[in-house]
Design an enzyme around this catalytic site. Structure first.
Site, PDB file in Angstrom:
ATOM      1  N   LYS A  11      -0.352 -45.127  -9.827  1.00 33.36           N
ATOM      2  CA  LYS A  11      -1.004 -43.947 -10.418  1.00 33.36           C
ATOM      3  C   LYS A  11      -0.344 -43.582 -11.747  1.00 33.36           C
ATOM      4  O   LYS A  11      -1.020 -43.269 -12.722  1.00 33.36           O
ATOM      5  CB  LYS A  11      -0.943 -42.771  -9.429  1.00 33.36           C
ATOM      6  CG  LYS A  11      -1.785 -43.031  -8.161  1.00 33.36           C
ATOM      7  CD  LYS A  11      -1.552 -42.007  -7.050  1.00 33.36           C
ATOM      8  CE  LYS A  11      -2.272 -42.435  -5.767  1.00 33.36           C
ATOM      9  NZ  LYS A  11      -2.051 -41.534  -4.623  1.00 33.36           N
TER      10      LYS A  11
ATOM     11  N   ASP B 258      -6.735 -34.513  -5.448  1.00 33.57           N
ATOM     12  CA  ASP B 258      -6.954 -35.379  -4.283  1.00 33.57           C
ATOM     13  C   ASP B 258      -8.187 -34.933  -3.496  1.00 33.57           C
ATOM     14  O   ASP B 258      -8.699 -35.697  -2.667  1.00 33.57           O
ATOM     15  CB  ASP B 258      -5.752 -35.286  -3.323  1.00 33.57           C
ATOM     16  CG  ASP B 258      -4.832 -36.492  -3.413  1.00 33.57           C
ATOM     17  OD1 ASP B 258      -5.307 -37.578  -3.801  1.00 33.57           O
ATOM     18  OD2 ASP B 258      -3.636 -36.330  -3.088  1.00 33.57           O
TER      19      ASP B 258
ATOM     20  N   GLN C  62       1.863 -36.940  -2.318  1.00 31.66           N
ATOM     21  CA  GLN C  62       1.571 -38.239  -1.694  1.00 31.66           C
ATOM     22  C   GLN C  62       1.793 -38.168  -0.181  1.00 31.66           C
ATOM     23  O   GLN C  62       2.809 -37.648   0.289  1.00 31.66           O
ATOM     24  CB  GLN C  62       2.466 -39.328  -2.324  1.00 31.66           C
ATOM     25  CG  GLN C  62       2.156 -40.733  -1.865  1.00 31.66           C
ATOM     26  CD  GLN C  62       0.779 -41.241  -2.311  1.00 31.66           C
ATOM     27  OE1 GLN C  62       0.226 -40.790  -3.307  1.00 31.66           O
ATOM     28  NE2 GLN C  62       0.220 -42.186  -1.572  1.00 31.66           N
TER      29      GLN C  62
HETATM   30  N1  GUN Z   1      -1.856 -41.655   0.886  1.00 37.58           N
HETATM   31  C1  GUN Z   1      -2.793 -42.625   1.029  1.00 37.58           C
HETATM   32  N2  GUN Z   1      -3.841 -42.361   0.218  1.00 37.58           N
HETATM   33  C2  GUN Z   1      -3.567 -41.223  -0.429  1.00 37.58           C
HETATM   34  C3  GUN Z   1      -4.275 -40.457  -1.398  1.00 37.58           C
HETATM   35  O1  GUN Z   1      -5.391 -40.762  -1.831  1.00 37.58           O
HETATM   36  N3  GUN Z   1      -3.630 -39.322  -1.852  1.00 37.58           N
HETATM   37  C4  GUN Z   1      -2.421 -38.952  -1.382  1.00 37.58           C
HETATM   38  N4  GUN Z   1      -1.892 -37.823  -1.863  1.00 37.58           N
HETATM   39  N5  GUN Z   1      -1.744 -39.641  -0.481  1.00 37.58           N
HETATM   40  C5  GUN Z   1      -2.332 -40.771  -0.013  1.00 37.58           C
END
Ligand code: GUN
Length: 292
Positions: free
Chosen positions: A52, A119, A96
């Site tokens: 990211k 998110d 996350q």
């Molecule tokens: N863990 C797995 N996929 C995601 C996601 O799209 N966002 C976040 N914050 N954690 C994750």
């Protein structure tokens, strides 16, 4: 059989975002800014957050990474979230997942200001999504919607089977594809661990969305000739021929199933890269609310 090249589409989407960023910055605005909070040292989480952050660099976003210790308290983590909520230089941020067991993840999600929740995990944003209102759509389902749209895969009137009912993939995916929208109007069956006769249900599917988290779970006899398969799984399996000793595979037995399908996503290089592009698009949406 045609490969749905999520990696290539992700690059295209990021190029489109970069053009938008360049234009906005040329008009005198600051660059968009995405922040991420990561707790502890989960290796997969580190890899995902790394992707990211790198993508932010590629498209001209500013990014900030807040690395918190694995024994951080609930209160301290929420204090970190609340500081980001009121930081006007940040357009959106993510916490996350997964979080360590001592943390109440829902409590943390609820502490995120829905306007910053790129998110799309906050109940306010999930509720808006369910009602078809403008909001941030969770990155994985959003990426899949973009893939279906850009490859002009017809969903209207199709039988879609979603395997897995997680809050961040299966459940939102089933809602999105049921909506009366350009990508939507499907007849969706959401299946899970208690579903009876999964093979029979899958065999009738025009489109399968596999988000179970079990390596090679979907095999050739479960799939109808000409089906479209979107494989969300990222599973690590041992592979002594690799230097690392393992390789990543999806939830679908790609090697045997692929030839039976009309379209299929590979793993890696399918859905994964699109989730990153979708997150950037959500951040761009938040940024435009301030500068357009
Ligand atoms: N863990 C797995 N996929 C995601 C996601 O799209 N966002 C976040 N914050 N954690 C994750």
């Amino acid at each position: 059989m045609k490969i749905l090249d999520g990696k290539a589409l992700s690059i295209t989407l990021q190029e489109e975002i970069k053009i938008q960023v360049t234009k906005s910055v040329a008009q005198g605005h600051r660059a968009p800014h995405l922040a991420a909070i990561i707790v502890g040292d989960n290796p997969a989480s580190r890899v995902y957050v790394g992707h990211k952050i790198k993508a932010c660099e590629r498209v001209g976003f500013k990014s900030s990474l807040f690395q918190e210790p694995k024994d951080i308290t609930q209160e301290a983590l929420i204090a970190r979230v609340e500081a980001l909520n009121v930081d006007p230089s940040i357009d959106g941020f993510i916490v996350q997942l997964p979080l360590p067991n001592h943390i109440d993840a829902l409590g943390v999600t609820l502490s995120i200001d829905p306007d910053n929740d790129v998110d799309g995990f906050h109940p306010m944003n999930l509720g808006k999504m369910a009602l078809g209102l403008e909001t941030y759509i969770p990155a994985t389902p959003y990426g899949i919607m973009l893939l279906l749209e850009r490859y002009a895969i017809e969903t209207s009137g199709k039988d879609v089977v979603v395997v897995g009912r997680s809050n961040i993939v299966g459940t939102p995916m089933s809602i999105l594809l049921s909506r009366n929208a350009k990508v939507g109007n499907a007849t969706v069956t959401l299946t899970h661990s208690r579903t009876k006769n999964l093979s029979e249900i899958l065999k009738k599917a025009d489109i399968i969305i596999a988000a179970i988290g079990r390596a090679n779970f979907i095999t050739t006899e479960m799939v109808k000739e000409g089906a479209v398969i979107i494989d969300v799984g990222i599973n690590s399996v041992e592979d002594p021929t690799r230097k690392s000793g393992y390789r990543l595979v999806g939830d679908v037995d790609f090697e045997n199933v692929a030839e039976k399908t009309s379209f299929i996503t590979p793993v890696p290089g399918g859905v994964g890269p699109l989730t990153v592009a979708a997150l950037l698009m959500n951040t761009m949406k938040s940024y435009y609310k301030k500068f357009n």
